[in-house]
Scaffold this motif. Structure first.
Motif, PDB file in Angstrom:
ATOM      1  N   ARG A   1       0.830  -1.204   0.000  1.00  0.00           N
ATOM      2  CA  ARG A   1       0.000   0.000   0.000  1.00  0.00           C
ATOM      3  C   ARG A   1       0.860   1.247   0.000  1.00  0.00           C
ATOM      4  N   ALA A   2       0.448   2.227  -0.805  1.00  0.00           N
ATOM      5  CA  ALA A   2       1.084   3.544  -0.823  1.00  0.00           C
ATOM      6  C   ALA A   2       0.072   4.576  -0.338  1.00  0.00           C
ATOM      7  N   CYS A   3       0.463   5.352   0.653  1.00  0.00           N
ATOM      8  CA  CYS A   3      -0.446   6.351   1.232  1.00  0.00           C
ATOM      9  C   CYS A   3      -0.082   7.776   0.842  1.00  0.00           C
ATOM     10  N   THR A   4       1.114   7.943   0.290  1.00  0.00           N
ATOM     11  CA  THR A   4       1.565   9.265  -0.125  1.00  0.00           C
ATOM     12  C   THR A   4       2.198   9.180  -1.506  1.00  0.00           C
ATOM     13  N   SER A   5       2.398  10.342  -2.122  1.00  0.00           N
ATOM     14  CA  SER A   5       3.064  10.375  -3.429  1.00  0.00           C
ATOM     15  C   SER A   5       4.466   9.796  -3.353  1.00  0.00           C
ATOM     16  N   ASN A   6       5.175  10.099  -2.257  1.00  0.00           N
ATOM     17  CA  ASN A   6       6.534   9.576  -2.095  1.00  0.00           C
ATOM     18  C   ASN A   6       6.532   8.058  -1.971  1.00  0.00           C
ATOM     19  N   ASP A   7       5.561   7.518  -1.209  1.00  0.00           N
ATOM     20  CA  ASP A   7       5.429   6.059  -1.088  1.00  0.00           C
ATOM     21  C   ASP A   7       5.215   5.430  -2.449  1.00  0.00           C
ATOM     22  N   LEU A   8       4.311   6.018  -3.216  1.00  0.00           N
ATOM     23  CA  LEU A   8       3.965   5.459  -4.517  1.00  0.00           C
ATOM     24  C   LEU A   8       5.166   5.467  -5.464  1.00  0.00           C
ATOM     25  N   LEU A   9       5.876   6.559  -5.503  1.00  0.00           N
ATOM     26  CA  LEU A   9       7.063   6.637  -6.362  1.00  0.00           C
ATOM     27  C   LEU A   9       8.127   5.640  -5.943  1.00  0.00           C
ATOM     28  N   ARG A  10       8.367   5.558  -4.641  1.00  0.00           N
ATOM     29  CA  ARG A  10       9.404   4.655  -4.133  1.00  0.00           C
ATOM     30  C   ARG A  10       9.075   3.205  -4.471  1.00  0.00           C
ATOM     31  N   LEU A  11       7.837   2.785  -4.195  1.00  0.00           N
ATOM     32  CA  LEU A  11       7.449   1.399  -4.449  1.00  0.00           C
ATOM     33  C   LEU A  11       7.450   1.083  -5.945  1.00  0.00           C
ATOM     34  N   THR A  12       6.938   1.996  -6.751  1.00  0.00           N
ATOM     35  CA  THR A  12       6.880   1.753  -8.191  1.00  0.00           C
ATOM     36  C   THR A  12       8.278   1.618  -8.780  1.00  0.00           C
ATOM     37  N   LYS A  13       9.166   2.520  -8.408  1.00  0.00           N
ATOM     38  CA  LYS A  13      10.537   2.464  -8.934  1.00  0.00           C
ATOM     39  C   LYS A  13      11.240   1.181  -8.518  1.00  0.00           C
ATOM     40  N   LYS A  14      10.992   0.740  -7.298  1.00  0.00           N
ATOM     41  CA  LYS A  14      11.620  -0.498  -6.817  1.00  0.00           C
ATOM     42  C   LYS A  14      11.070  -1.706  -7.593  1.00  0.00           C
ATOM     43  N   MET A  15       9.741  -1.765  -7.709  1.00  0.00           N
ATOM     44  CA  MET A  15       9.119  -2.918  -8.347  1.00  0.00           C
ATOM     45  C   MET A  15       9.438  -3.002  -9.834  1.00  0.00           C
ATOM     46  N   ILE A  16       9.571  -1.870 -10.471  1.00  0.00           N
ATOM     47  CA  ILE A  16       9.718  -1.858 -11.922  1.00  0.00           C
ATOM     48  C   ILE A  16      11.071  -2.417 -12.385  1.00  0.00           C
ATOM     49  N   ILE A  17      12.050  -2.426 -11.482  1.00  0.00           N
ATOM     50  CA  ILE A  17      13.380  -2.931 -11.872  1.00  0.00           C
ATOM     51  C   ILE A  17      13.768  -4.227 -11.153  1.00  0.00           C
ATOM     52  N   ASP A  18      12.988  -4.620 -10.149  1.00  0.00           N
ATOM     53  CA  ASP A  18      13.350  -5.769  -9.313  1.00  0.00           C
ATOM     54  C   ASP A  18      12.784  -7.066  -9.896  1.00  0.00           C
ATOM     55  N   LYS A  19      13.561  -7.734 -10.719  1.00  0.00           N
ATOM     56  CA  LYS A  19      13.089  -8.945 -11.386  1.00  0.00           C
ATOM     57  C   LYS A  19      12.908 -10.099 -10.404  1.00  0.00           C
ATOM     58  N   LYS A  20      13.738 -10.146  -9.379  1.00  0.00           N
ATOM     59  CA  LYS A  20      13.596 -11.211  -8.370  1.00  0.00           C
ATOM     60  C   LYS A  20      12.282 -11.072  -7.617  1.00  0.00           C
ATOM     61  N   TYR A  21      11.920  -9.842  -7.309  1.00  0.00           N
ATOM     62  CA  TYR A  21      10.647  -9.594  -6.620  1.00  0.00           C
ATOM     63  C   TYR A  21       9.479 -10.031  -7.515  1.00  0.00           C
ATOM     64  N   ALA A  22       9.561  -9.712  -8.792  1.00  0.00           N
ATOM     65  CA  ALA A  22       8.498 -10.082  -9.727  1.00  0.00           C
ATOM     66  C   ALA A  22       8.342 -11.599  -9.804  1.00  0.00           C
ATOM     67  N   GLU A  23       9.454 -12.309  -9.849  1.00  0.00           N
ATOM     68  CA  GLU A  23       9.394 -13.775  -9.895  1.00  0.00           C
ATOM     69  C   GLU A  23       8.814 -14.345  -8.602  1.00  0.00           C
ATOM     70  N   LYS A  24       9.200 -13.768  -7.488  1.00  0.00           N
ATOM     71  CA  LYS A  24       8.678 -14.212  -6.189  1.00  0.00           C
ATOM     72  C   LYS A  24       7.168 -14.016  -6.127  1.00  0.00           C
ATOM     73  N   GLN A  25       6.675 -12.876  -6.632  1.00  0.00           N
ATOM     74  CA  GLN A  25       5.239 -12.605  -6.617  1.00  0.00           C
ATOM     75  C   GLN A  25       4.481 -13.604  -7.476  1.00  0.00           C
ATOM     76  N   LYS A  26       5.046 -13.977  -8.612  1.00  0.00           N
ATOM     77  CA  LYS A  26       4.399 -14.964  -9.482  1.00  0.00           C
ATOM     78  C   LYS A  26       4.221 -16.300  -8.766  1.00  0.00           C
ATOM     79  N   LYS A  27       5.276 -16.750  -8.115  1.00  0.00           N
ATOM     80  CA  LYS A  27       5.218 -18.044  -7.427  1.00  0.00           C
ATOM     81  C   LYS A  27       4.236 -17.999  -6.263  1.00  0.00           C
ATOM     82  N   LYS A  28       4.293 -16.912  -5.502  1.00  0.00           N
ATOM     83  CA  LYS A  28       3.401 -16.776  -4.350  1.00  0.00           C
ATOM     84  C   LYS A  28       1.938 -16.729  -4.799  1.00  0.00           C
ATOM     85  N   ALA A  29       1.670 -15.953  -5.851  1.00  0.00           N
ATOM     86  CA  ALA A  29       0.301 -15.809  -6.343  1.00  0.00           C
ATOM     87  C   ALA A  29      -0.250 -17.133  -6.858  1.00  0.00           C
ATOM     88  N   LYS A  30       0.584 -17.883  -7.570  1.00  0.00           N
ATOM     89  CA  LYS A  30       0.127 -19.179  -8.093  1.00  0.00           C
ATOM     90  C   LYS A  30      -0.255 -20.111  -6.960  1.00  0.00           C
TER      91      LYS A  30
END
Length: 357
Positions: A307-336
């Motif tokens: 969850r992002a509650c502020t503009s700074n939170d949203l920017l920080r999380l988006t920038k992190k997620m957009i480049i973090d391939k390991k996080y993306a793979e982890k989310q896929k496995k967890k979601a499945k």
């Protein structure tokens, strides 16, 4: 058995289509109605779901909501009286509830949003039975005048109704999604779903808009990422297209949201259904919804959503997620894993209706 479905939103189109298909195969006589509401009507066409359109969405104003709902009840009542259904099935349709109650028709209802209090007050007390996801406690409904023995929970979130039946494994995206967007193939994609601003649970509470958070995101990332925005209403679409002209891609036509999510690298949701859907598809997902609700609480607890509650939170999380391939793979496995463990709510509703006399 004769069954009437009143289907009002895109989510309900996706949820009820497989239920209706199964019941038709079983030989039941069905009537499926809706209202003139851009996303629901156009998505139903895409899904080849034949709906009889009666009345229209009332917009944000209280008087307009009252007028259109009353007008729709008047127009629908005669049609339903002539159809003579044994059972009405709605996702908490105020008009469906009132007509079923007035004509003495058994009403089977669904709801995953006790935070939408105005709709709940108009529908829950008139239901013969309520179905909801297991993450919502029984006591969330008691204040609306229904007892525990009239509530059945399914161990699933609502998007499981279509995600379990139509899994999205590397889909071929229709050209309608991508042809007119002129995306930069070298850039990552951020998909934003705006809030349901005209819903009474937002409009009546005068909750703060998420637009200023989105402003900051677009300003910071428009040069380095493809930003796609999915609106809900025609006037909202026009406003957002003008606001972010040349900096974000605003989807003009209604398309299959599941396919659109599959295109994204990060999903940002100001609502409920697509946020849950994106997270269950394993997409890095951020919620900026203007209020908290039970489904989101569950998704946050699993780590499927942040969850992002502020503009700074949203920017920080988006920038992190957009480049973090390991996080993306982890989310896929967890979601499945989490989606595989869920029930199929379509089977639950279908079996219940088949068991009615």
């Amino acid at each position: 058995m004769k069954i009437w479905f009143d289907i009002l939103t895109p989510k309900q189109v996706m949820f009820f289509k497989p239920v209706v298909d199964l019941l038709r195969e079983d030989g039941h006589e069905l009537l499926c109605t809706s209202r003139d509401y851009r996303e629901a009507v156009q998505l139903a066409r895409i899904k080849h779901f034949d709906l009889k359109i009666i009345g229209r969405h009332g917009g944000a104003g209280k008087y307009e909501k009252l007028y259109e709902s009353t007008d729709r009840i008047f127009k629908l009542a005669d049609i339903i009286k002539r159809f003579e259904p044994d059972t009405a099935v709605t996702f908490s349709s105020p008009e469906g509830s009132r007509i079923a109650f007035g004509l003495g028709i058994r009403h089977i209802g669904l709801n995953d949003s006790p935070h939408a209090e105005s709709v709940a007050k108009l529908t829950i007390p008139l239901m013969n039975h309520l179905f909801c996801p297991w993450v919502i406690p029984y006591n969330a409904w008691f204040g609306f005048g229904i007892s525990k023995n009239k509530i059945t929970k399914y161990r699933a979130l609502d998007p499981a109704a279509w995600l379990k039946r139509y899994p999205m494994s590397s889909p071929a995206l229709p050209s309608a999604v991508t042809d007119n967007l002129e995306l930069d193939g070298q850039k990552r994609i951020v998909l934003i779903r705006l809030e349901e601003a005209k819903a009474s649970y937002i409009a009546d509470r005068k909750l703060g808009s998420t637009i200023f958070m989105i402003d900051a995101l677009v300003k910071d990332l428009s040069e380095s990422a493809n930003i796609i925005i999915l609106c809900r209403y025609q006037d909202q679409l026009k406003e957002i297209a003008e606001r972010y002209e040349g900096r974000a891609h605003v989807i003009q036509n209604v398309i299959d949201g599941t396919l659109l999510i599959s295109l994204a690298n990060v999903f940002i949701g100001a609502g409920g259904t697509m946020t849950a859907e994106a997270s269950l598809l394993g997409k890095p997902t951020i919620s900026i919804a203007p209020l908290h609700f039970y489904v989101e609480k569950y998704l946050l607890s699993t780590g499927l959503v942040q969850r992002a509650c502020t503009s700074n939170d949203l920017l920080r999380l988006t920038k992190k997620m957009i480049i973090d391939k390991k996080y993306a793979e982890k989310q896929k496995k967890k979601a499945k894993y989490i989606l595989d463990e869920m029930d199929d709510p379509v089977d639950t509703i279908h079996s219940f209706l088949e068991g009615l006399e």
